[in-house]
Design a protein around this motif. Structure first.
Motif, PDB file in Angstrom:
ATOM      1  N   GLU A  19      82.907 -35.254  41.763  1.00  0.00           N
ATOM      2  CA  GLU A  19      82.162 -34.783  42.450  1.00  0.00           C
ATOM      3  C   GLU A  19      82.331 -34.571  44.477  1.00  0.00           C
ATOM      4  OE1 GLU A  19      78.217 -37.147  41.966  1.00  0.00           O
ATOM      5  OE2 GLU A  19      78.551 -38.000  43.658  1.00  0.00           O
ATOM      6  N   ILE A  20      82.306 -33.751  44.275  1.00  0.00           N
ATOM      7  CA  ILE A  20      82.798 -33.199  45.724  1.00  0.00           C
ATOM      8  C   ILE A  20      81.221 -33.483  46.712  1.00  0.00           C
ATOM      9  CG2 ILE A  20      83.469 -32.084  47.660  1.00  0.00           C
ATOM     10  CD1 ILE A  20      85.091 -30.749  45.335  1.00  0.00           C
ATOM     11  N   LYS A  21      81.275 -34.925  47.698  1.00  0.00           N
ATOM     12  CA  LYS A  21      79.800 -34.542  49.008  1.00  0.00           C
ATOM     13  C   LYS A  21      81.097 -33.963  49.861  1.00  0.00           C
ATOM     14  CE  LYS A  21      77.676 -38.100  48.537  1.00  0.00           C
ATOM     15  NZ  LYS A  21      77.579 -39.641  48.813  1.00  0.00           N
ATOM     16  N   VAL A  22      80.017 -33.041  50.634  1.00  0.00           N
ATOM     17  CA  VAL A  22      80.366 -32.389  51.499  1.00  0.00           C
ATOM     18  C   VAL A  22      79.547 -32.628  52.797  1.00  0.00           C
ATOM     19  CG1 VAL A  22      80.783 -30.054  53.052  1.00  0.00           C
ATOM     20  CG2 VAL A  22      80.794 -30.443  50.411  1.00  0.00           C
ATOM     21  N   THR A  29      74.122 -33.238  53.989  1.00  0.00           N
ATOM     22  CA  THR A  29      74.984 -33.478  52.764  1.00  0.00           C
ATOM     23  C   THR A  29      74.729 -32.848  51.575  1.00  0.00           C
ATOM     24  OG1 THR A  29      75.208 -35.940  53.723  1.00  0.00           O
ATOM     25  CG2 THR A  29      76.559 -34.756  51.464  1.00  0.00           C
ATOM     26  N   ASN A  30      75.414 -32.188  50.808  1.00  0.00           N
ATOM     27  CA  ASN A  30      75.814 -31.479  49.850  1.00  0.00           C
ATOM     28  C   ASN A  30      77.281 -31.387  49.109  1.00  0.00           C
ATOM     29  OD1 ASN A  30      74.024 -29.086  51.073  1.00  0.00           O
ATOM     30  ND2 ASN A  30      75.623 -28.134  52.180  1.00  0.00           N
ATOM     31  N   ILE A  31      76.107 -31.937  47.794  1.00  0.00           N
ATOM     32  CA  ILE A  31      76.848 -32.695  46.592  1.00  0.00           C
ATOM     33  C   ILE A  31      77.213 -31.641  45.484  1.00  0.00           C
ATOM     34  CG2 ILE A  31      76.788 -34.434  45.135  1.00  0.00           C
ATOM     35  CD1 ILE A  31      75.237 -35.871  46.637  1.00  0.00           C
ATOM     36  N   TYR A  32      78.900 -31.283  45.257  1.00  0.00           N
ATOM     37  CA  TYR A  32      78.869 -29.995  43.917  1.00  0.00           C
ATOM     38  C   TYR A  32      79.214 -30.793  42.907  1.00  0.00           C
ATOM     39  CZ  TYR A  32      78.014 -27.307  48.069  1.00  0.00           C
ATOM     40  OH  TYR A  32      77.772 -26.770  49.491  1.00  0.00           O
ATOM     41  N   ARG A  33      79.079 -30.895  41.403  1.00  0.00           N
ATOM     42  CA  ARG A  33      79.434 -31.383  40.462  1.00  0.00           C
ATOM     43  C   ARG A  33      80.187 -30.036  39.853  1.00  0.00           C
ATOM     44  NH1 ARG A  33      74.683 -33.880  41.309  1.00  0.00           N
ATOM     45  NH2 ARG A  33      75.042 -36.048  42.329  1.00  0.00           N
ATOM     46  N   GLY A  34      81.152 -30.242  39.445  1.00  0.00           N
ATOM     47  CA  GLY A  34      82.618 -29.686  38.284  1.00  0.00           C
ATOM     48  C   GLY A  34      83.291 -30.021  38.254  1.00  0.00           C
ATOM     49  N   ILE A  39      94.686 -25.069  41.626  1.00  0.00           N
ATOM     50  CA  ILE A  39      95.348 -25.674  42.528  1.00  0.00           C
ATOM     51  C   ILE A  39      96.022 -24.493  43.857  1.00  0.00           C
ATOM     52  CG2 ILE A  39      94.842 -27.852  42.606  1.00  0.00           C
ATOM     53  CD1 ILE A  39      97.347 -27.067  41.602  1.00  0.00           C
ATOM     54  N   TYR A  40      96.462 -24.519  44.903  1.00  0.00           N
ATOM     55  CA  TYR A  40      96.522 -23.610  45.549  1.00  0.00           C
ATOM     56  C   TYR A  40      97.408 -24.340  46.741  1.00  0.00           C
ATOM     57  CZ  TYR A  40      93.946 -19.943  43.378  1.00  0.00           C
ATOM     58  OH  TYR A  40      93.641 -19.291  42.140  1.00  0.00           O
ATOM     59  N   PRO A  41      98.483 -23.873  47.760  1.00  0.00           N
ATOM     60  CA  PRO A  41      98.952 -24.458  48.795  1.00  0.00           C
ATOM     61  C   PRO A  41      97.828 -25.402  49.955  1.00  0.00           C
ATOM     62  CG  PRO A  41      99.647 -22.491  48.475  1.00  0.00           C
ATOM     63  CD  PRO A  41      98.744 -22.469  47.859  1.00  0.00           C
ATOM     64  N   ASN A  42      96.938 -24.355  50.129  1.00  0.00           N
ATOM     65  CA  ASN A  42      95.872 -25.315  50.995  1.00  0.00           C
ATOM     66  C   ASN A  42      94.629 -25.530  50.571  1.00  0.00           C
ATOM     67  OD1 ASN A  42      97.682 -24.659  53.351  1.00  0.00           O
ATOM     68  ND2 ASN A  42      97.146 -22.400  53.130  1.00  0.00           N
ATOM     69  N   LEU A  43      94.191 -25.294  49.553  1.00  0.00           N
ATOM     70  CA  LEU A  43      92.835 -25.861  49.113  1.00  0.00           C
ATOM     71  C   LEU A  43      93.099 -25.806  47.874  1.00  0.00           C
ATOM     72  CD1 LEU A  43      91.665 -22.875  47.495  1.00  0.00           C
ATOM     73  CD2 LEU A  43      91.231 -21.880  49.845  1.00  0.00           C
ATOM     74  N   PHE A  44      91.985 -25.977  46.782  1.00  0.00           N
ATOM     75  CA  PHE A  44      91.335 -26.452  45.099  1.00  0.00           C
ATOM     76  C   PHE A  44      90.257 -25.676  45.303  1.00  0.00           C
ATOM     77  CE2 PHE A  44      89.897 -30.477  47.483  1.00  0.00           C
ATOM     78  CZ  PHE A  44      88.766 -30.395  46.307  1.00  0.00           C
ATOM     79  N   THR A  45      90.271 -25.506  43.732  1.00  0.00           N
ATOM     80  CA  THR A  45      88.741 -24.639  43.939  1.00  0.00           C
ATOM     81  C   THR A  45      87.986 -25.722  41.712  1.00  0.00           C
ATOM     82  OG1 THR A  45      89.933 -23.325  41.941  1.00  0.00           O
ATOM     83  CG2 THR A  45      88.860 -22.275  44.022  1.00  0.00           C
ATOM     84  N   ILE A  46      86.431 -25.798  41.903  1.00  0.00           N
ATOM     85  CA  ILE A  46      86.011 -26.105  41.738  1.00  0.00           C
ATOM     86  C   ILE A  46      84.835 -24.872  40.345  1.00  0.00           C
ATOM     87  CG2 ILE A  46      86.427 -28.405  42.530  1.00  0.00           C
ATOM     88  CD1 ILE A  46      83.023 -28.363  42.559  1.00  0.00           C
ATOM     89  N   ILE A  47      85.278 -25.283  39.379  1.00  0.00           N
ATOM     90  CA  ILE A  47      84.070 -24.603  39.013  1.00  0.00           C
ATOM     91  C   ILE A  47      82.525 -25.073  38.676  1.00  0.00           C
ATOM     92  CG2 ILE A  47      82.899 -23.054  37.128  1.00  0.00           C
ATOM     93  CD1 ILE A  47      84.523 -21.872  38.320  1.00  0.00           C
TER      94      ILE A  47
END
Length: 70
Positions: A19-22, A29-34, A39-47
């Protein structure tokens, strides 16, 4: 907090649900669950709902986002 520690922690949790709270402007505030997808050198992704969303490790350090493993 060291960025390499954060990268390593997230790399170990690939395919785990999060769960990512932005925290945005003006108290929004936005909440994303996935699932952590890539993973990459500067960022990561979620689905989330068949959509890929990306977040930077730097945002965790600065407190712009909070990540919780569920």
């Amino acid at each position: 907090m060291n960025i390499n520690i954060i990268k390593e922690e997230i790399a170990q949790k690939i395919n785990s649900y999060v769960e990512i709270k932005v925290y945005g402007m003006r108290g929004k505030t936005n909440i994303y669950r996935g699932k952590i997808h890539n993973i990459y050198p500067n960022l990561f992704t979620i689905i989330e709902n068949n959509q890929e969303k990306s977040f930077t490790y730097r945002d965790i350090i600065t407190g712009d986002i909070k990540i919780k493993y569920i």
